[in-house]
Design an enzyme around this catalytic site. Structure first.
Site, PDB file in Angstrom:
ATOM      1  N   MET A  11       0.821  -1.202   0.000  1.00  0.00           N
ATOM      2  CA  MET A  11       0.000   0.000   0.000  1.00  0.00           C
ATOM      3  C   MET A  11       0.863   1.265   0.000  1.00  0.00           C
ATOM      4  SD  MET A  11      -2.985  -1.412  -0.070  1.00  0.00           S
ATOM      5  CE  MET A  11      -4.166  -0.142   0.336  1.00  0.00           C
ATOM      6  N   GLN A  56       3.693   0.882  10.192  1.00  0.00           N
ATOM      7  CA  GLN A  56       4.283  -0.312   9.584  1.00  0.00           C
ATOM      8  C   GLN A  56       5.715   0.009   9.157  1.00  0.00           C
ATOM      9  OE1 GLN A  56       3.335  -2.682   5.617  1.00  0.00           O
ATOM     10  NE2 GLN A  56       1.853  -3.160   7.230  1.00  0.00           N
ATOM     11  N   CYS A 101       5.986  -7.856   1.973  1.00  0.00           N
ATOM     12  CA  CYS A 101       6.038  -7.132   0.711  1.00  0.00           C
ATOM     13  C   CYS A 101       7.039  -7.789  -0.245  1.00  0.00           C
ATOM     14  CB  CYS A 101       6.422  -5.680   0.950  1.00  0.00           C
ATOM     15  SG  CYS A 101       6.427  -4.706  -0.568  1.00  0.00           S
ATOM     16  N   GLY A 161      -6.929  -4.630   2.281  1.00  0.00           N
ATOM     17  CA  GLY A 161      -6.064  -3.621   1.694  1.00  0.00           C
ATOM     18  C   GLY A 161      -6.687  -2.925   0.510  1.00  0.00           C
TER      19      GLY A 161
END
Length: 313
Positions: free
Chosen positions: A1, A53, A83, A217
């Site tokens: 994101m 995060q 990720c 998300g």
């Protein structure tokens, strides 16, 4: 994101749910240690509860970033081990850390030592040729023994070579049963699920299977009203604001942003999907997309776009 859930996006989303935890974009520990801290860490008090995060793989650097962030009063610090992007891999963090559970354990132990709020981990079920049924429980066990009690598991493997980040969100098959098994194997831990969840109804179904939480998300970004409005009912609360009212409620925030030298499109780009599936949604997006980035654009653009929605009701 990354580049999506910035502070403007989160403020907008908070108007739809009072209870859901909002997560920042992933911010790297080196950026916080060496970069412009207020720009990276500032947020509105209205965004609580909010989690920061972090990305990184150096325990000392992550500890330092956690210590710095403590002054900002986040409700949770989350380490991203999920990720799959190339630039994340090149920095040896994100999903590639699924191959290094002991290093992750060292990282979270260092972070916990500097944090006054829970440190959590977001991970995949495995990467590349790893066997998730073997890798994931071992990963959770090792990281849990370092002090983490809350895991958010993206229920797909990540292929570090051969798939783009977008493909890694779509091609590897979802394995919800494995995440559910982790909750049975680790009943005392908080196990949340992520990946492929597109509706509030789907979130309810997963929670009914015994999972502790659901992270949404991209669906929450592209169709926020469908996913976030009504989400507080999961906590037994009745909070379902009308999307048109939300636009009106955004105006004071937008005016403050403009008066401080910001641009309209920096906020409205996050609002394009608000009326997805409703009459006037296409014209809403068009008016904002074509006009919000123009010099001097203000709330009159928002009013014009909202007129398209009202006309279609």
């Amino acid at each position: 994101m990354m580049d999506w859930t910035d502070r403007h996006c989160r403020y907008f989303h908070r108007l739809m749910t009072r209870r859901a935890m909002l997560y920042t974009e992933m911010v790297t520990a080196p950026a916080i240690v060496h970069g412009p801290k207020p720009r990276l860490l500032d947020y509105s008090d209205a965004e609580h509860p909010i989690a920061l995060q972090l990305g990184g793989s150096d325990p000392a650097e992550l500890a330092q970033a956690t210590r710095i962030a403590r002054d900002w009063g986040y409700d949770e610090i989350n380490l991203n081990v999920g990720c799959p992007s190339d630039r994340v891999q090149s920095g040896c963090f994100g999903a590639v850390l699924m191959e290094k559970p002991d290093l992750v354990a060292d990282c979270v132990a260092a972070m916990i030592g500097e944090s006054d709020v829970p440190v959590t981990v977001k991970c995949r079920i495995g990467v590349d040729e790893q066997v998730p049924e073997e890798v994931l429980p071992d990963f959770i066990d090792r990281v849990h023994r370092a002090g983490v009690r809350h895991f958010v598991i993206h229920a797909r493997k990540a292929w570090l070579q051969g798939l783009s980040p977008k493909e890694n969100r779509e091609i590897p098959p979802l394995n919800y049963p494995l995440v559910e098994q982790m909750k049975r194997d680790f009943p005392d831990l908080t196990i949340c699920i992520n990946g492929g969840i597109t509706s509030l109804a789907q979130a309810r179904e997963l929670l009914a299977r015994g999972l502790d939480g659901v992270m949404v998300g991209r669906a929450a970004y592209h169709d926020p009203a469908s996913v976030l409005i009504g989400a507080d009912s999961l906590w037994g609360e009745d909070f379902s604001p009308d999307p048109i009212d939300l636009v009106e409620n955004m105006k004071p925030y937008i005016e403050q942003h403009l008066q401080s030298g910001g641009r309209l499109h920096q906020i409205t780009r996050h609002m394009l999907g608000l009326f997805t599936g409703r009459p006037g949604a296409r014209l809403w997006r068009r008016v904002l997309s074509e006009n919000a980035s123009r010099s001097g654009a203000g709330s009159e653009v928002l009013d014009l776009a909202l007129d398209q929605v009202r006309a279609g009701v």
